[in-house]
Design a protein around this motif. Structure first.
Motif, short mmCIF file in Angstrom:
data_model
loop_
_atom_site.label_atom_id
_atom_site.label_comp_id
_atom_site.label_asym_id
_atom_site.label_seq_id
_atom_site.Cartn_x
_atom_site.Cartn_y
_atom_site.Cartn_z
N LYS A 116 0.58 -1.24 0.39
CA LYS A 116 0.21 0.25 0.28
C LYS A 116 0.74 1.35 0.12
CE LYS A 116 -3.71 2.27 2.76
NZ LYS A 116 -4.97 2.31 3.60
N GLU A 117 1.93 1.64 0.49
CA GLU A 117 2.75 2.18 0.66
C GLU A 117 3.35 2.37 -0.51
OE1 GLU A 117 5.55 1.54 4.07
OE2 GLU A 117 4.63 1.85 5.84
N ALA A 118 4.10 1.25 -0.44
CA ALA A 118 4.83 1.73 -2.32
C ALA A 118 3.68 2.22 -3.07
CB ALA A 118 4.94 -0.18 -3.22
N LYS A 119 2.47 1.38 -3.58
CA LYS A 119 1.20 2.05 -4.05
C LYS A 119 0.75 3.05 -4.65
CE LYS A 119 -2.71 1.04 -6.01
NZ LYS A 119 -4.72 0.43 -6.45
N GLU A 120 0.91 4.29 -2.98
CA GLU A 120 1.12 5.95 -2.53
C GLU A 120 1.85 6.31 -3.37
OE1 GLU A 120 0.69 5.39 1.32
OE2 GLU A 120 -1.39 4.70 1.45
N ARG A 121 3.84 6.13 -2.42
CA ARG A 121 4.25 6.75 -3.31
C ARG A 121 4.47 6.90 -5.03
NH1 ARG A 121 7.27 3.51 0.54
NH2 ARG A 121 7.84 1.73 -0.94
N ARG A 122 4.06 5.95 -5.92
CA ARG A 122 3.84 6.26 -7.53
C ARG A 122 2.89 6.85 -7.14
NH1 ARG A 122 4.55 0.11 -6.89
NH2 ARG A 122 2.43 -0.08 -6.75
N SER A 123 2.00 6.70 -6.28
CA SER A 123 0.96 7.51 -6.98
C SER A 123 0.75 9.22 -6.86
CB SER A 123 -0.83 7.21 -5.92
OG SER A 123 -1.52 8.64 -6.13
N ARG A 128 4.07 10.66 -7.07
CA ARG A 128 5.46 10.27 -7.60
C ARG A 128 4.85 10.74 -9.82
NH1 ARG A 128 8.77 6.47 -5.65
NH2 ARG A 128 7.87 4.93 -7.23
N GLU A 129 3.40 10.03 -9.98
CA GLU A 129 2.92 9.57 -10.89
C GLU A 129 1.61 11.65 -10.90
OE1 GLU A 129 1.59 8.96 -14.55
OE2 GLU A 129 2.83 8.53 -13.21
N ARG A 130 1.16 11.65 -9.95
CA ARG A 130 0.97 12.97 -9.74
C ARG A 130 1.27 14.31 -10.11
NH1 ARG A 130 -2.26 11.13 -5.39
NH2 ARG A 130 -1.16 12.43 -3.85
N ILE A 131 2.66 13.97 -10.03
CA ILE A 131 3.84 15.28 -9.86
C ILE A 131 4.27 14.97 -11.30
CG2 ILE A 131 6.44 15.83 -9.10
CD1 ILE A 131 6.57 14.93 -6.58
N ARG A 132 4.62 14.29 -11.81
CA ARG A 132 4.67 13.75 -13.02
C ARG A 132 3.65 14.52 -13.94
NH1 ARG A 132 8.85 9.65 -14.25
NH2 ARG A 132 7.49 9.40 -16.24
N THR A 133 2.33 14.80 -13.77
CA THR A 133 1.11 14.53 -14.53
C THR A 133 0.82 15.95 -14.33
OG1 THR A 133 -0.06 13.69 -13.40
CG2 THR A 133 0.72 12.30 -15.45
N SER A 134 1.64 17.01 -12.98
CA SER A 134 1.49 17.88 -13.31
C SER A 134 2.12 19.12 -13.60
CB SER A 134 1.59 18.33 -11.13
OG SER A 134 1.06 20.22 -11.01
#
Length: 306
Positions: free
Chosen positions: A11-18, A20-26
């Motif tokens: 769950k923590e790894a998924k949150e970290r990826r989430s 990072r993905e929000r940053i990459r798409t912002s």
């Protein structure tokens, strides 16, 4: 117990990826990260080189002139290296706007356009009595200006046209991106340069529109970099006119003098503060913007959804 721990870690790894993905798409986050990754190392390198030169060499060093030529090249490499790092981090790829395709053509046409526009403005001002040549230096004196222009122009264009404009464009479309990035360009010049007038601010804003349109038209950084470099080099190194209010007599082939009313000569800011320069640059800007529209190069907005 192991299954619970494993699930929590997943769950923590998924949150970290989430995150990072929000940053990459912002667009906002990408812009801030990009500007920081390019500006901070570039300014740090500039300060470090100046300190190194002052500490170990100084103006009496026999190869001081070589140093003034080589140092800006090193700084330009830092700019482009930082930009490549930014692209690798946010897009996992080489910057698409640093392709070699048509780079030579864009550099040649851009240099001629930037140099030609300023020369045309100066010719009119000279004919009206607003410019004269005081003295002539050896042509070799301009060599430090060649590489000096390369560094400062590369830094400005990578930030304004390589990072700010595309990120705005990805949400608001090309026309809004050209406009907003030009306002940003004019804004920090107004703050960081000496004696800006209303006409000078208008000229800088138009230059932003011109180089923004040049980027959208080619989807390459080479064209706006060359326009910017051609303009600055011709203005300062060839004709000896202040560049954005900064004196360049020490690296100028022709030592120029401006006289007459401020609307003609630009006053303390130099010919970039002249109404004639504003008029000539307007024509060049309209031409490139028209070509963007004619060839359908502009992208539509995607946010908010039409």
């Amino acid at each position: 117990m192991d299954a619970t721990v494993s699930a929590e870690r997943g769950k923590e790894a998924k949150e970290r990826r989430s995150v990072r993905e929000r940053i990459r798409t912002s667009a906002a986050a990408r812009t801030l990260i990009g500007v920081a990754l390019v500006v901070v190392p570039s300014v740090a390198a500039l300060v470090a080189l100046e300190q190194f030169y002052t500490t170990f060499f100084g103006p009496d060093w026999p190869y001081a002139r070589v140093g003034t030529i080589v140092a800006p090249v090193i700084l330009a490499l830092v700019v482009f290296g930082s930009y490549v790092l930014y692209s690798r981090l946010v897009d996992s790829s080489w910057p698409n706007d640093l392709r070699r395709e048509n780079a030579g053509r864009d550099v040649l046409v851009g240099t001629l356009l930037g140099s030609g526009l300023f020369t045309a403005a100066l010719a009119v001002i000279w004919a009206a009595g607003g410019y004269s040549v005081v003295s002539v230096n050896s042509i070799s004196i301009v060599l430090p200006a060649v590489t000096g222009v390369l560094f400062f122009v590369s830094l400005e264009e990578v930030v304004n046209r390589g990072i700010v404009l595309p990120e705005i464009e990805s949400r608001l479309g090309s026309w809004a991106a050209i406009l907003v990035s030009s306002l940003f360009f004019a804004g920090y010049h107004t703050i960081l340069t000496a004696n800006p007038t209303a006409i000078a601010i208008g000229v800088i804003f138009l230059a932003g529109l011109l180089m923004g349109a040049a980027y959208v038209y080619t989807r390459q950084l080479w064209f706006p970099i060359a326009i910017h470099a051609g303009w600055n080099f011709t203005q300062g190194a060839l004709f000896g006119v202040s560049v954005s209010g900064n004196d360049v007599e020490s690296v100028a082939f022709l030592v120029g003098e401006t006289t007459g009313p401020n609307w003609l000569s630009g006053g303390a800011y130099g010919l970039e503060g002249s109404l004639i320069t504003l008029a000539v640059l307007s024509l060049g800007t309209i031409l490139v913007l028209w070509r963007v529209k004619k060839h359908g190069k502009a992208l539509p907005r995607t946010w908010p959804e039409p």
